[in-house]
Design an enzyme around this catalytic site. Structure first.
Site, mmCIF file in Angstrom:
data_model
loop_
_atom_site.group_PDB
_atom_site.id
_atom_site.type_symbol
_atom_site.label_atom_id
_atom_site.label_comp_id
_atom_site.label_asym_id
_atom_site.label_seq_id
_atom_site.Cartn_x
_atom_site.Cartn_y
_atom_site.Cartn_z
ATOM 1 C CD GLU A 46 -2.814 1.167 2.448
ATOM 2 O OE1 GLU A 46 -2.604 0.426 3.419
ATOM 3 O OE2 GLU A 46 -3.842 1.865 2.316
ATOM 4 C CB CYS B 144 -7.435 2.961 4.321
ATOM 5 S SG CYS B 144 -7.721 2.058 5.836
ATOM 6 C CG ASN C 183 -8.951 -2.393 2.994
ATOM 7 O OD1 ASN C 183 -8.343 -3.456 3.105
ATOM 8 N ND2 ASN C 183 -8.709 -1.368 3.775
ATOM 9 C CD GLU C 184 -8.848 -2.751 7.902
ATOM 10 O OE1 GLU C 184 -9.126 -1.587 8.260
ATOM 11 O OE2 GLU C 184 -7.892 -3.379 8.344
HETATM 12 O O1 AHR Z 1 -1.908 -1.397 6.734
HETATM 13 C C1 AHR Z 1 -2.374 -0.149 7.099
HETATM 14 C C2 AHR Z 1 -3.886 -0.083 7.155
HETATM 15 O O2 AHR Z 1 -4.367 -0.972 8.104
HETATM 16 C C3 AHR Z 1 -4.590 -0.482 5.906
HETATM 17 O O3 AHR Z 1 -4.716 0.550 5.016
HETATM 18 C C4 AHR Z 1 -5.938 -0.885 6.393
HETATM 19 O O4 AHR Z 1 -6.523 -1.869 5.592
HETATM 20 C C5 AHR Z 1 -5.702 -1.311 7.808
HETATM 21 O O5 AHR Z 1 -6.540 -0.664 8.684
#
Ligand code: AHR
Length: 646
Positions: free
Chosen positions: A44, A234, A365-366
């Site tokens: 990321e 994120c 994602n989350e």
């Molecule tokens: O790895 C950092 C963040 O952690 C990522 O963007 C997210 O998916 C998680 O909350």
């Protein structure tokens, strides 16, 4: 008498507090298959991971598109920002330099990403797009400048004609400096427009232009990753829907990929990074190419129509999801479609007519809540219909337990996603306690993708204690490889001078790379995946946690090697006899190759000054007829490989 008592006491103290252990690995039958891509990496653009990191561009704000167009730049003389009749319609800003000869000169300096790293005798490809307003010849000087303001490299470019053209020169550095800068200035009077001012080391990964930092990709390559998850995190969600990651903006000519903000331009503790943007110079084409270079399965993650739920409640109405779903469908075509399809053509024109063989796609994602489920359903309907071969990954939310997790898992089972992405940022104690997590998981539902995990202790340093707890947890992933099919540590990279989050697997600055003990744990798994799980028990019972020991065993059916992983999370030495049950032939005198990550100081970390404090060591022992002995030091992770003749 006193002397003998001391000797006696010393003898007692040097003995392990634990009784000798007998581990039994049954080589006569395999328990489950291990996916060849099981252990991988998650990338990321956080902590300057892409711009300022893996992406080897050295100039910050090369297109003057940051909200403040001179961020990263120090203009001098007569320099204005313009956007009429631009060179690139999606990055319209450019600068106009007007050298009147009256003052100290006209030009700009760029500070790079917390400085520019130069290496003695290395060369740098400097380029810009320019037009001379009166069409006449204009001369530019370019200087590499050290942190002590010395000029350590020079180049020159001649601009002529009043149409936008690309100009390029190679400049050699005669010194090493991690925090240099670059200066360019007009040497002749007159007006010139400049855009997309760029500089890369000529030596990038595979020497590609618009390339990646060689030392950082090498660190990835050495992990032998099976899968490559990108580009977030994120970041794919965006702080707002408008700033979500739009993969279509990240392909095609690099100069015209529109800038996006970076969701990590501030952290939870309110540290702001106003100079953190996404140029998309490292875009989806480059991610696919990198996956291919690494021999890893690409695993893109795309927005499901919800902005980052930590930041906003913005979401697309379910009835308006079409463009989002279209992005997913077109992405599969970009990766796998024929060269005469709309998006396959884009890929081919970028230099890769062969498909990238995309197999996985993560939707969201989350995410959490009913809102996620409602949006995932229409994605799945279309994707299952159009691309039934693609494995769809849903999420269990940001935590490995709790309300969101309990709500989402049954929903994912109901929807029949192929894998569920679980994230775990928890204490070392949690990781140890959860090495048994998957022993009792439902075998009939979706598989598990351990998509983001890292052991978070108080200081959040990448220390050995955290790494050991991750290694122990991973024995549980491996023993349950029938259900846990992919695993990626997170996050991957962090720049020492510009990080927002820790721990991270690899730390770097503008010249140096530091591999953490957590990196070495991933590497030891990545190079010892095996093909099938074997059962391993201790004195007739499950080993996990017994005297702080953790273990798993696999066989590599291609090489007939049994691979046993052992974690000793205690501080004590423990003697272990590892018996291989079910051998058809004796393995007496076979060499058992042992890799070990250990330190007597579990709080130890690798630093820029001492990057090799914690590195795996290699040794070997000779096998007896049906096994071998392992003296397992405290705070240690072992991988033992031995060839059998079954
Ligand atoms: O790895 C950092 C963040 O952690 C990522 O963007 C997210 O998916 C998680 O909350």
């Amino acid at each position: 008498m006193k002397f003998r008592a001391i000797i006696f006491l010393m003898a007692i103290c040097s003995q392990s507090l634990f009784a000798q252990k007998h581990f039994e690995v049954d080589v006569s039958k395999t328990v489950a298959e291990v996916q060849p891509d099981m252990y991988g990496v998650f990338f990321e653009d956080i902590n300057f991971g892409a711009d300022g990191g893996l992406y080897a561009e050295l100039i910050k704000n090369r297109s003057f598109e940051f909200d403040q167009p001179f961020v990263g730049w120090l203009p001098f003389g007569n320099v204005d920002v313009k956007n009429d009749n631009p060179c690139f319609d999606r990055n319209p800003n450019y600068v106009r330099l007007n050298e009147t000869g009256l003052r100290r000169g006209t030009g700009l300096e760029n500070e790079g990403f917390r400085g520019i790293g130069f290496k003695k005798n290395d060369s740098y490809r400097f380029s810009f797009y320019a037009r001379s307003l009166d069409g006449g010849e204009k001369k530019f000087g370019i200087e590499l400048v050290s942190s002590g303001e010395e000029v350590i490299g020079r180049g020159e470019l001649l601009v002529s004609g009043n149409n936008w053209e690309k100009y390029e020169c190679i400049i050699k550095s005669n010194a090493t400096d991690a925090k240099g800068k670059v200066r360019l200035f007009l040497k002749t009077a007159g007006e010139v427009d400049l855009d997309h001012i760029s500089m890369f080391p000529t030596e990038t990964w595979l020497n590609r232009e618009n390339g990646l930092r060689k030392d950082l990709v090498e660190a990835l390559y050495e992990l032998n990753p099976g899968v490559f998850r990108f580009p977030g995190g994120c970041i794919i969600e965006g702080n707002t829907l408008e700033t979500r990651y739009l993969w279509k903006n990240s392909v095609g000519p690099v100069e015209n990929r529109p800038l996006n903000e970076n969701r990590w331009n501030y952290t939870f503790k309110h540290r702001f990074f106003p100079d953190y943007y996404q140029t998309y110079g490292l875009g989806f084409y480059e991610y696919f190419l990198l996956s291919e270079d690494l021999g890893a399965e690409p695993l893109p993650v795309i927005s499901c129509g919800l902005a980052c739920q930590y930041e906003s409640e913005e979401c697309v109405h379910v009835d308006d999801l079409e463009p989002y779903i279209e992005d997913a469908v077109d992405l599969i075509e970009f990766a796998n479609g024929p060269v005469d399809s709309e998006w396959g053509k884009v890929r081919a024109e970028m230099g890769h007519p062969e498909p990238f063989n995309l197999k996985y796609l993560a939707i969201g994602n989350e995410q959490w809540g009913e809102g996620y489920v409602e949006r995932l359903i229409p994605f799945m309907e279309v994707l299952r219909e159009k691309y039934p071969e693609i494995k769809i990954i849903g999420t269990a939310g940001p935590a490995p337990d709790g309300e969101n997790f309990d709500f989402l898992w049954p929903k994912m089972t109901e929807l029949k996603v192929d894998l569920v992405d679980e994230h775990y940022y928890r204490s070392p104690e949690w990781f140890l306690a959860n090495a048994e997590r998957y022993d009792s998981y439902d075998r009939n539902g979706p598989k598990v993708f351990a998509g983001e995990f890292a052991s978070h202790h108080k200081t959040r340093d990448n220390n050995l204690r955290a790494a050991i707890s991750e290694a122990a947890f991973m024995t549980g992933l491996e023993r349950n490889a029938d259900i846990v099919q992919l695993a990626t540590y997170a996050p991957l990279f962090a720049h020492y001078d510009a990080w927002q989050w820790k721990p991270d697997m690899i730390w770097f600055d503008n010249l140096q790379v530091v591999r953490t003990p957590n990196y070495y744990v991933q590497q030891m798994y990545g190079h010892n995946t095996g093909t099938n799980v074997l059962s391993i028990i201790a004195d007739g019972a499950n080993i996990t946690g017994q005297d702080s020991l953790y273990a798993s065993a696999v066989i590599d059916e291609n090489t007939s090697e049994v691979i046993v992983k052992v974690v000793n999370a205690s501080d004590e030495v423990q003697d272990i006899n590892i018996d291989l049950k079910g051998l058809k032939k004796s393995i007496e005198k076979a060499e058992v190759k042992i890799t070990c990550l250990h330190s007597n100081q579990p709080e130890a970390i690798n630093t820029r000054e001492a990057p090799n404090t914690l590195v795996p060591t290699h040794s070997s022992v000779w096998a007896s007829e049906s096994g071998f002995k392992l003296k397992a030091l405290g705070n240690a992770f072992y991988v033992c490989r031995v060839k059998i003749k079954n």
